[in-house]
Design a protein around this motif. Sequence first.
Motif, PDB file in Angstrom:
ATOM      1  N   ASN A  78       0.828  -1.209   0.000  1.00 48.78           N
ATOM      2  CA  ASN A  78       0.000   0.000   0.000  1.00 48.78           C
ATOM      3  C   ASN A  78       0.860   1.255   0.000  1.00 48.78           C
ATOM      4  O   ASN A  78       0.530   2.250  -0.641  1.00 48.78           O
ATOM      5  N   GLN A  83      -1.843  -0.552  -4.980  1.00 49.22           N
ATOM      6  CA  GLN A  83      -3.301  -0.661  -5.021  1.00 49.22           C
ATOM      7  C   GLN A  83      -3.923   0.255  -6.069  1.00 49.22           C
ATOM      8  O   GLN A  83      -5.118   0.145  -6.369  1.00 49.22           O
ATOM      9  N   GLU A  84      -3.111   1.132  -6.675  1.00 43.27           N
ATOM     10  CA  GLU A  84      -3.610   2.041  -7.719  1.00 43.27           C
ATOM     11  C   GLU A  84      -3.331   1.510  -9.116  1.00 43.27           C
ATOM     12  O   GLU A  84      -3.736   2.120 -10.113  1.00 43.27           O
ATOM     13  N   TYR A  88      -4.174  -4.360 -11.394  1.00 46.70           N
ATOM     14  CA  TYR A  88      -4.662  -4.772 -10.069  1.00 46.70           C
ATOM     15  C   TYR A  88      -6.135  -4.424  -9.914  1.00 46.70           C
ATOM     16  O   TYR A  88      -6.949  -5.259  -9.499  1.00 46.70           O
ATOM     17  N   ARG A 477      -8.037  -8.803  -1.914  1.00 50.27           N
ATOM     18  CA  ARG A 477      -7.345  -7.533  -2.159  1.00 50.27           C
ATOM     19  C   ARG A 477      -5.898  -7.617  -1.675  1.00 50.27           C
ATOM     20  O   ARG A 477      -4.963  -7.266  -2.388  1.00 50.27           O
ATOM     21  N   ASP A 478      -5.726  -8.125  -0.437  1.00 50.03           N
ATOM     22  CA  ASP A 478      -4.376  -8.269   0.112  1.00 50.03           C
ATOM     23  C   ASP A 478      -3.562  -9.289  -0.685  1.00 50.03           C
ATOM     24  O   ASP A 478      -2.368  -9.105  -0.917  1.00 50.03           O
ATOM     25  N   LEU A 481      -2.309  -7.760  -3.957  1.00 51.45           N
ATOM     26  CA  LEU A 481      -1.226  -6.824  -3.665  1.00 51.45           C
ATOM     27  C   LEU A 481       0.058  -7.575  -3.332  1.00 51.45           C
ATOM     28  O   LEU A 481       1.147  -7.220  -3.799  1.00 51.45           O
TER      29      LEU A 481
END
Length: 654
Positions: A78, A83-84, A88, A477-478, A481
């Motif tokens: 992060n 995350q941007e 992803y 999500r994690d 990433l």
Amino acid sequence: MKLKQMFLGLTMCLAFISNAQNKSKEVLFTINDKPYYTDEFVRVYNKNLDLVKDESQKDLNQYLDLYVGYKLKVNKANKLGLQEGQQYLAELKTYRTQLSKNYTTDSKVTKELVDEGYKRLQKEVNASHILILVDENASPADTLAAYNKTMVIKQRLMKGEDFGTVAAEVSQDPSAKENKGNLGYFTSFRMVYAFENGAYNTPVGTVSNPVRTRFGYHLIKINDVRANRGEVAVAHIMILKQKDNEEVTTAKTTIEDIYKKLLQGEKFEELAKQFSEDKSSASKGGVLNRFGSGQLSSEEFENKAFSLTKENPVSEPFETQFGWHIVKLIEKFPIKSYEDSRIELENKIGKDDRSRLITNSLTEKLRKKYPVKRDAKLYSSIVKLVTNDFYEAKWTLPADAKKYSATLFNVGTRNLSGTTFLDYIYSQQKSGIAIKPIEKLVEKLFENFADEHRNQYNNENLENEFPEFASVMEEYRDGLLLFDLMDKEIWQRSKTDSVGLKAFYDTQKNKYQWKARVTSEIYSSRDKETMNKVLAMLKKGKTPKDVKDKFNTEEVLNVMLYEGTYEEGDSALPQGTKMELGLSEITNKGEYYFITKVNKVLPAGAKSLEECKGKLVNDYQQYLEQNWVDELKKEFTVNVNQDVFETVKKQIKK
């Protein structure tokens, strides 16, 4: 992609959060003052206890260290802004769409449709129909006219006129002139749902009332119902027949000559390649895709294929409208069990008209969940703006559209303005909606508009409404990433950092050692007498080629030979093989006899970097990751509440 899916599976196991909510939770540790709680740690540990193979990871101190490391990596990802990333975000959106289907469909209705579809799948219906065309968006007057026309035809049939004759005369299905409306046998999911309902709910020998589908009105006569025959895979040889009698005679003579060749023992596949005039299958030995009743254009062909058995797998020559055939059975496939069919049926339901029932059921629930109270005055003023130009896609938005920007209605906490509704009306001009008068059309558009926003709001609010949905999304999500971060920081580096890999290898050589090895020829056979002859040849200095030429042919392999370099204790070496040059005696294991000829002996010693590269790269990745986690612990401030952790350990050990 497969690597990413595997990685996500593992990380999501680590990050799994149970649906159960434990209200008694305390802060176990913080990372830069962000809290992580005891309840999550306990659930994760208990969930993964049986999955962990490394006993050291079952140690709670060790496991906490791993867990903190996992959360450190997520924080780092992060911090780097991963995350941007567009890829992803796209993958996360795709996953959320898939996951949300479990929450945005009516599971009860879906199960009912699966049950119904599977029950119908047990039977095959033979039906004929008469079609009177009418568009699904036709005006009420045109729809009524088509219905009345259908009822007049029904009355003719009720008076005793032959269904096939009437179908050929009046049906607007172009094929009716040839087939008199007969559609052959079919089962569930082969016809549009409304037609299927009409067919399965009409008794054998009777004619249905008018059945409305998107094509128009149908009268359906049920000719027969039988058990589903499943599917069959066959190969065929086809000789096309021409129109003139001489060519027809030639085609029949040709297929009979081919059949004689089959009776003489010639291979079906080779004859298909040589003679079959079905060019799409001839090159494959005549093999066709598996099929069920009603899937081919020839009922005669289907019946002949299904009549074949293992005892009588090849048909005699027979004729269809396309030509002359000989068919060979490959395999029959009975109907699958309910459990084996369920997912396939759910997918089919999602692709046909049945899906509307599920959508409509959910829509009704959402209408009750999010009731809409519109601003009557604003709505009335919008209705007055819409003219009959809409039907010709010529209606335009008012120049002063901002006057209608007040809230028209709410869905949950979302405000929908009159301007937004006007934009929606404008966008629907080419949708085919032809409801009249204009007031009823706007009312229908408003209903659709409100339903769309109910569905959108419901979908976007899933995380707030369903804690388990929010948990799984957080895990994924994690995981995404972490995959991108590990690829960037560890995996790519371990593959490209040749200097670092060499330095790591130099410090770890003692871990990568060969046992004593031999380069050998290993001969095997099930016949001991043959092996005696092989041993005699090898003692005379004969080569592997000499042995294979002597005992093997293209059709028969009497002696198997494999060569290679093997470590001491390798399971590929026959039992009792000595790690020394020379020729062994014949040994036996099970049904096989072996002879081993050792041509070279290699002493134990260190593996070169290339020889151990796969294992070395894996170890190097673990080394880099551990050092990297140590660096992360310096980059981020980690505080573990030891008193709380001791309480957690006692709780888990009880």
